[in-house]
Design a protein around this motif. Structure first.
Motif, PDB file in Angstrom:
ATOM      1  N   LEU A  67     -10.241 -32.171  28.228  1.00 57.31           N
ATOM      2  CA  LEU A  67      -9.558 -30.874  28.211  1.00 57.31           C
ATOM      3  C   LEU A  67      -8.801 -30.608  29.521  1.00 57.31           C
ATOM      4  O   LEU A  67      -7.754 -29.984  29.520  1.00 57.31           O
ATOM      5  CB  LEU A  67     -10.558 -29.745  27.965  1.00 57.31           C
ATOM      6  N   GLY A  68      -9.363 -31.054  30.640  1.00 58.98           N
ATOM      7  CA  GLY A  68      -8.676 -30.853  31.915  1.00 58.98           C
ATOM      8  C   GLY A  68      -8.764 -29.442  32.457  1.00 58.98           C
ATOM      9  O   GLY A  68      -8.521 -29.207  33.641  1.00 58.98           O
ATOM     10  N   ALA A  69      -9.137 -28.500  31.612  1.00 59.61           N
ATOM     11  CA  ALA A  69      -9.301 -27.104  32.026  1.00 59.61           C
ATOM     12  C   ALA A  69     -10.183 -26.433  30.998  1.00 59.61           C
ATOM     13  O   ALA A  69     -10.341 -26.946  29.901  1.00 59.61           O
ATOM     14  CB  ALA A  69      -7.949 -26.398  32.100  1.00 59.61           C
TER      15      ALA A  69
ATOM     16  N   ALA B 221     -23.146 -29.333  24.934  1.00 57.05           N
ATOM     17  CA  ALA B 221     -22.218 -30.036  24.045  1.00 57.05           C
ATOM     18  C   ALA B 221     -20.862 -29.959  24.727  1.00 57.05           C
ATOM     19  O   ALA B 221     -20.212 -28.914  24.710  1.00 57.05           O
ATOM     20  CB  ALA B 221     -22.169 -29.378  22.671  1.00 57.05           C
ATOM     21  N   SER B 222     -20.462 -31.051  25.375  1.00 51.26           N
ATOM     22  CA  SER B 222     -19.291 -30.964  26.244  1.00 51.26           C
ATOM     23  C   SER B 222     -18.289 -32.094  26.018  1.00 51.26           C
ATOM     24  O   SER B 222     -18.589 -33.091  25.349  1.00 51.26           O
ATOM     25  CB  SER B 222     -19.735 -30.980  27.716  1.00 51.26           C
ATOM     26  N   THR B 223     -17.132 -31.924  26.632  1.00 53.02           N
ATOM     27  CA  THR B 223     -16.134 -32.990  26.655  1.00 53.02           C
ATOM     28  C   THR B 223     -16.554 -34.008  27.709  1.00 53.02           C
ATOM     29  O   THR B 223     -17.470 -33.762  28.509  1.00 53.02           O
ATOM     30  CB  THR B 223     -14.750 -32.446  27.046  1.00 53.02           C
ATOM     31  N   LEU B 224     -15.854 -35.109  27.741  1.00 50.20           N
ATOM     32  CA  LEU B 224     -16.131 -36.155  28.729  1.00 50.20           C
ATOM     33  C   LEU B 224     -15.928 -35.632  30.154  1.00 50.20           C
ATOM     34  O   LEU B 224     -16.592 -36.078  31.096  1.00 50.20           O
ATOM     35  CB  LEU B 224     -15.181 -37.325  28.455  1.00 50.20           C
TER      36      LEU B 224
ATOM     37  N   VAL C 240     -17.212 -27.080  28.120  1.00 47.21           N
ATOM     38  CA  VAL C 240     -17.873 -26.655  26.882  1.00 47.21           C
ATOM     39  C   VAL C 240     -16.989 -25.736  26.046  1.00 47.21           C
ATOM     40  O   VAL C 240     -17.346 -25.356  24.933  1.00 47.21           O
ATOM     41  CB  VAL C 240     -19.240 -25.983  27.163  1.00 47.21           C
ATOM     42  N   ALA C 241     -15.845 -25.350  26.596  1.00 42.32           N
ATOM     43  CA  ALA C 241     -14.874 -24.562  25.835  1.00 42.32           C
ATOM     44  C   ALA C 241     -13.490 -24.796  26.444  1.00 42.32           C
ATOM     45  O   ALA C 241     -13.377 -25.113  27.635  1.00 42.32           O
ATOM     46  CB  ALA C 241     -15.209 -23.068  25.886  1.00 42.32           C
ATOM     47  N   ALA C 242     -12.470 -24.647  25.622  1.00 42.67           N
ATOM     48  CA  ALA C 242     -11.097 -24.797  26.113  1.00 42.67           C
ATOM     49  C   ALA C 242     -10.693 -23.538  26.892  1.00 42.67           C
ATOM     50  O   ALA C 242     -11.417 -22.535  26.888  1.00 42.67           O
ATOM     51  CB  ALA C 242     -10.150 -25.023  24.946  1.00 42.67           C
TER      52      ALA C 242
END
Ligand code: AOF
Ligand code: ZN
Length: 350
Positions: free
Chosen positions: A306-308, A166-169, A173-175
């Motif tokens: 998120l970028g990171a 379950a991830s960002t584009l 998977v976590a900030a």
């Protein structure tokens, strides 16, 4: 039910009674932790008429053939047994079906799928040795579809591994602060929670447990009820403090202080588990990928950047594009505001 156009004679068309046997088989539970057995259905046909029906209700209960023979009673003598799986030739939790069929005086057995379980196989040979006519290969593909996880496990001596992401584009998977709960939507999280019931085990690493304190249950069993959802499995050598939700006594949890994915899968295979959901963080995912032990990916990608942060997977040995692990996309679709992608390692199902 009557198969009038095709009497019970040599050269008969067994596909229709086999379809009925497949229908019965599908009533049984799929393979999960509480049912390591395949789904099997059986009909007994005499003079073109179905005189007995049965299916396997789950591990520890009688086999399909035995239920159908009981249903048929004396009518089984001289009849044909149409069964979705090669009758077992061993004594496991129950006795051999081959002997039950022979004792009942069945003259012919029609089979869809050979039993891939080396312990139970040999049924065809045993029946033929006893003078029973055997017809194989009727609706084999349909029978296989009923038991893909069971068959996979029997052929590979390990469960099939589905890795959930379950991830960002941009693949996180976590900030950076470690929070992960609100990447995908509420709807996606509900959907992924519910699909856990189809698995024999959920595997995570100690890192994920320490970071997120997940509960890893598919549903609340309710007071006094025995939990029949997936086994919770925590892999890794980091020490776990008491009080973690995964260590509560609502459901069983297996803690395995190892970094070897193959050893984890062998232990789960030995427990009769045929399908595993890998929900672990980047370290565990990388270990499974490096060992080539991810069979399927079930990814939920949110239109979020998120970028990171924590990537879905850490380095697993791919330094060039030629070394990238490529999967075949089986399907994709909307999951609320997110996108779901299902991909397999092999072109379907193996
Ligand atoms: C059949 N008919 O309905 C089923 C079969 O522990 P047991 O005794 O239930 O045996 C389990 C094994 O038996 C299972 O792995 C598979 O090989 C076979 N299942 N065979 O003839 C049935 N359920
Ligand atoms: Zn059996």
């Amino acid at each position: 039910l009557r198969y009038e156009d095709r009497a019970d004679t040599d050269g008969a068309d067994w596909t229709r009674p086999m379809d009925r046997a497949l229908e019965l088989a599908a009533r049984g539970p799929g393979s999960s932790r509480c049912n390591p057995n395949p789904r099997v259905g059986c009909v007994i046909v005499s003079d073109g008429t179905v005189v007995g029906e049965g299916y396997h209700h789950g591990a520890g209960t009688v086999h399909a053939e035995v239920e159908a023979l009981r249903d048929a009673g004396d009518a089984a003598r001289g009849a044909t047994a149409v069964v979705t799986l090669e009758p077992c030739n061993h004594t496991g939790r129950t006795g051999p079906c081959t002997e039950a069929l022979i004792a009942a005086g069945v003259k012919r057995v029609v089979i869809a799928q050979r039993d891939p379980n080396p312990q139970a196989s040999g049924g065809v040979q045993r029946l033929q040795d006893a003078g029973v006519e055997v017809v194989t290969g009727v609706r084999s593909d349909d029978a296989l579809l009923l038991n893909t996880d069971y068959t996979f496990d029997m052929e590979h001596s390990r469960p099939r591994v589905v890795w959930k992401i379950a991830s960002t584009l941009d693949g996180y998977v976590a900030a950076a602060d470690g929070t992960s709960k609100w990447i995908t939507s509420e709807q996606t999280r509900k959907q992924t929670h519910e699909m856990r019931t189809g698995y024999g085990a959920i595997v995570v690493g100690t890192g994920t447990v320490l970071a997120d304190d997940p509960h890893l249950i598919s549903h609340d069993p309710g007071a006094g009820q025995e939990y029949d959802g997936p086994l919770r499995v925590v892999v890794g050598t980091r020490e776990l403090p008491s009080g973690l939700r995964v260590l509560d006594d609502i459901a069983p949890t297996l803690v395995m202080p190892t970094h070897d994915p193959a050893a984890v899968l062998t232990a789960l295979h030995d427990r009769g588990i045929h399908r595993v959901l890998l929900e672990g963080g980047p370290t565990l995912a990388a270990a499974f990928l490096a060992a080539d032990l991810v069979d399927e990916i079930d990814a939920y990608v949110a239109p979020v950047l998120l970028g990171a942060g924590k990537p879905a997977v850490g380095p697993f040995g791919a330094m060039t594009l030629a070394q990238a692990r490529r999967f075949h996309r089986l399907g994709s679709g909307d999951a609320g505001p997110d996108v779901q992608i299902i991909a397999t390692r092999r072109v379907e199902p193996w």
